[in-house]
Scaffold this motif. Sequence first.
Motif, PDB file in Angstrom:
ATOM      1  N   PRO A 111       0.792  -1.234   0.000  1.00  0.00           N
ATOM      2  CA  PRO A 111       0.000   0.000   0.000  1.00  0.00           C
ATOM      3  C   PRO A 111       0.819   1.276   0.000  1.00  0.00           C
ATOM      4  O   PRO A 111       0.250   2.362  -0.123  1.00  0.00           O
ATOM      5  CB  PRO A 111      -0.806  -0.115   1.298  1.00  0.00           C
ATOM      6  N   ASN A 112       2.153   1.163   0.129  1.00  0.00           N
ATOM      7  CA  ASN A 112       2.989   2.363   0.208  1.00  0.00           C
ATOM      8  C   ASN A 112       3.838   2.593  -1.037  1.00  0.00           C
ATOM      9  O   ASN A 112       4.670   3.498  -1.049  1.00  0.00           O
ATOM     10  CB  ASN A 112       3.912   2.288   1.430  1.00  0.00           C
ATOM     11  N   LEU A 113       3.637   1.798  -2.090  1.00  0.00           N
ATOM     12  CA  LEU A 113       4.528   1.889  -3.246  1.00  0.00           C
ATOM     13  C   LEU A 113       3.846   2.361  -4.514  1.00  0.00           C
ATOM     14  O   LEU A 113       4.446   2.314  -5.589  1.00  0.00           O
ATOM     15  CB  LEU A 113       5.199   0.529  -3.507  1.00  0.00           C
ATOM     16  N   THR A 114       2.601   2.811  -4.414  1.00  0.00           N
ATOM     17  CA  THR A 114       1.895   3.282  -5.598  1.00  0.00           C
ATOM     18  C   THR A 114       1.165   4.575  -5.278  1.00  0.00           C
ATOM     19  O   THR A 114       0.797   4.829  -4.128  1.00  0.00           O
ATOM     20  CB  THR A 114       0.886   2.231  -6.102  1.00  0.00           C
ATOM     21  N   ASP A 115       0.957   5.383  -6.295  1.00  0.00           N
ATOM     22  CA  ASP A 115       0.244   6.650  -6.117  1.00  0.00           C
ATOM     23  C   ASP A 115      -1.261   6.507  -6.327  1.00  0.00           C
ATOM     24  O   ASP A 115      -2.012   7.439  -6.050  1.00  0.00           O
ATOM     25  CB  ASP A 115       0.786   7.702  -7.093  1.00  0.00           C
ATOM     26  N   ASP A 116      -1.703   5.353  -6.837  1.00  0.00           N
ATOM     27  CA  ASP A 116      -3.130   5.186  -7.126  1.00  0.00           C
ATOM     28  C   ASP A 116      -3.584   3.816  -6.650  1.00  0.00           C
ATOM     29  O   ASP A 116      -3.908   2.931  -7.437  1.00  0.00           O
ATOM     30  CB  ASP A 116      -3.375   5.350  -8.629  1.00  0.00           C
ATOM     31  N   LEU A 117      -3.609   3.646  -5.349  1.00  0.00           N
ATOM     32  CA  LEU A 117      -3.970   2.360  -4.758  1.00  0.00           C
ATOM     33  C   LEU A 117      -5.400   1.934  -5.087  1.00  0.00           C
ATOM     34  O   LEU A 117      -5.637   0.748  -5.358  1.00  0.00           O
ATOM     35  CB  LEU A 117      -3.749   2.431  -3.245  1.00  0.00           C
ATOM     36  N   PRO A 118      -6.383   2.840  -5.079  1.00  0.00           N
ATOM     37  CA  PRO A 118      -7.751   2.391  -5.411  1.00  0.00           C
ATOM     38  C   PRO A 118      -7.850   1.731  -6.781  1.00  0.00           C
ATOM     39  O   PRO A 118      -8.637   0.792  -6.956  1.00  0.00           O
ATOM     40  CB  PRO A 118      -8.565   3.691  -5.357  1.00  0.00           C
ATOM     41  N   SER A 119      -7.064   2.198  -7.747  1.00  0.00           N
ATOM     42  CA  SER A 119      -7.151   1.596  -9.090  1.00  0.00           C
ATOM     43  C   SER A 119      -6.654   0.156  -9.079  1.00  0.00           C
ATOM     44  O   SER A 119      -7.113  -0.669  -9.880  1.00  0.00           O
ATOM     45  CB  SER A 119      -6.362   2.433 -10.097  1.00  0.00           C
ATOM     46  N   LEU A 120      -5.713  -0.157  -8.188  1.00  0.00           N
ATOM     47  CA  LEU A 120      -5.211  -1.533  -8.093  1.00  0.00           C
ATOM     48  C   LEU A 120      -6.246  -2.430  -7.426  1.00  0.00           C
ATOM     49  O   LEU A 120      -6.390  -3.604  -7.789  1.00  0.00           O
ATOM     50  CB  LEU A 120      -3.891  -1.571  -7.334  1.00  0.00           C
ATOM     51  N   VAL A 121      -6.961  -1.887  -6.448  1.00  0.00           N
ATOM     52  CA  VAL A 121      -8.046  -2.658  -5.835  1.00  0.00           C
ATOM     53  C   VAL A 121      -9.145  -2.916  -6.862  1.00  0.00           C
ATOM     54  O   VAL A 121      -9.661  -4.037  -6.969  1.00  0.00           O
ATOM     55  CB  VAL A 121      -8.599  -1.914  -4.603  1.00  0.00           C
ATOM     56  N   ARG A 122      -9.479  -1.910  -7.648  1.00  0.00           N
ATOM     57  CA  ARG A 122     -10.509  -2.104  -8.672  1.00  0.00           C
ATOM     58  C   ARG A 122     -10.078  -3.117  -9.724  1.00  0.00           C
ATOM     59  O   ARG A 122     -10.919  -3.760 -10.356  1.00  0.00           O
ATOM     60  CB  ARG A 122     -10.851  -0.765  -9.342  1.00  0.00           C
ATOM     61  N   ALA A 123      -8.757  -3.286  -9.895  1.00  0.00           N
ATOM     62  CA  ALA A 123      -8.252  -4.270 -10.860  1.00  0.00           C
ATOM     63  C   ALA A 123      -8.236  -5.681 -10.294  1.00  0.00           C
ATOM     64  O   ALA A 123      -7.947  -6.628 -11.020  1.00  0.00           O
ATOM     65  CB  ALA A 123      -6.837  -3.887 -11.307  1.00  0.00           C
ATOM     66  N   GLY A 124      -8.541  -5.826  -8.984  1.00  0.00           N
ATOM     67  CA  GLY A 124      -8.644  -7.165  -8.420  1.00  0.00           C
ATOM     68  C   GLY A 124      -7.782  -7.448  -7.211  1.00  0.00           C
ATOM     69  O   GLY A 124      -7.816  -8.567  -6.687  1.00  0.00           O
ATOM     70  N   ALA A 125      -7.002  -6.478  -6.746  1.00  0.00           N
ATOM     71  CA  ALA A 125      -6.178  -6.698  -5.555  1.00  0.00           C
ATOM     72  C   ALA A 125      -7.069  -6.706  -4.316  1.00  0.00           C
ATOM     73  O   ALA A 125      -7.786  -5.742  -4.059  1.00  0.00           O
ATOM     74  CB  ALA A 125      -5.119  -5.612  -5.428  1.00  0.00           C
ATOM     75  N   GLY A 126      -7.001  -7.792  -3.545  1.00  0.00           N
ATOM     76  CA  GLY A 126      -7.863  -7.927  -2.380  1.00  0.00           C
ATOM     77  C   GLY A 126      -7.150  -7.859  -1.054  1.00  0.00           C
ATOM     78  O   GLY A 126      -7.789  -8.003  -0.007  1.00  0.00           O
ATOM     79  N   ASP A 127      -5.839  -7.622  -1.066  1.00  0.00           N
ATOM     80  CA  ASP A 127      -5.106  -7.543   0.193  1.00  0.00           C
ATOM     81  C   ASP A 127      -4.043  -6.460   0.093  1.00  0.00           C
ATOM     82  O   ASP A 127      -3.397  -6.301  -0.951  1.00  0.00           O
ATOM     83  CB  ASP A 127      -4.451  -8.881   0.528  1.00  0.00           C
ATOM     84  N   LEU A 128      -3.851  -5.741   1.205  1.00  0.00           N
ATOM     85  CA  LEU A 128      -2.888  -4.637   1.259  1.00  0.00           C
ATOM     86  C   LEU A 128      -1.697  -4.963   2.141  1.00  0.00           C
ATOM     87  O   LEU A 128      -0.926  -4.073   2.509  1.00  0.00           O
ATOM     88  CB  LEU A 128      -3.587  -3.365   1.742  1.00  0.00           C
TER      89      LEU A 128
END
Length: 347
Positions: free
Chosen positions: A265-282
């Motif tokens: 969760p600390n290595l990207t500037d657009d975390l919500p977009s990764l969750v929307r792409a299917g990431a289910g754990d931070l």
Amino acid sequence: MAERRAEYADPDEVDAILSVTPDETRAPDEVTFARNVFLPLSTACVNSCDYCAFYDERGEASLMTPDEVRETVERGARAGCTEALFSFGTRAETYPAVRDELDSMGYDDALDYLYDCCLEALDHGLLPHTNAGVMTRDELGRLGDVNASMGLMLETTAEVKAHEGYATKKPERRLRAIADAGREGVPYTTGILVGIGETRRDRAESLLAIRELHREYGHVQEVIVQNVVPNERSGFARPSTGTVRETVAMARSALPDDVEVQVPPNLTDDLPSLVRAGAGDLGGVSPLTDDHINPDYDWPAVERLRAVADEAGSELEERLPVYPHHVNDGWLSTRVEEVVDKARKEF
């Protein structure tokens, strides 16, 4: 440019995964994270990959003392953490200074010391999760007795220049270590690095290689899709958010439902977009300690994670470092299961 010397997945399946886009995946109903305390037991490592900010040069590497370990787990317990994340490089005792410290404490090697540190964590109600590089099957089995879960990044199945000269970075060696964890019944985390010279096809192949190991042993809990980030050593540029989203979508498509896709969760500037792409754990987030693997990148607060989940249309849930199905199916030792049972009651 990566040079692939061996095939680790069926070419037709690779082609199918390469066709997946983020438009075909969706945000999960729940997004999870673990509350941890990070213990960099040693900064020594036999490898010196130039994208890694964790290791120290010979003569500079340190070893946490028993008092430092005890103080850190005590602080973690008081702060409500459930995970003690132990991390250090492969074969730390190859550094003379570390070897001398271990000798003075009466330990044969760093893993023997780690075993007692894990017991210290368990005594304080924290569940150990160990990332200690490539280990043998016997070592994994012994440490499995005092760990809720363990991990090793596959990184890539490609032969990349960044890994040249490092035996424990060879894909076959890392795949064997991940398989050995499955043979020993260790709940496991692995993952891939994006941006170290691999290709899109390499990423798909790596994800499918992990899937095959999980199909055989059932031990993989989560697969991390981690983008490389700039640091004082690294000449690698951070991959675009689009590249990481694409890889998250491929991972979600390639992996079975009982394996979660994790993004740091600390290595990207657009975390919500990764969750929307299917990431289910931070992953594991610490309220007390730095990310010692990526020290220039601060952990977000839990409130930020909740906002990310809300923006993606998901619910944020805290979890333990071992997933419920592995607990329920009896993967853990009695001493670890007792701490899990207590932690579950306090959730």
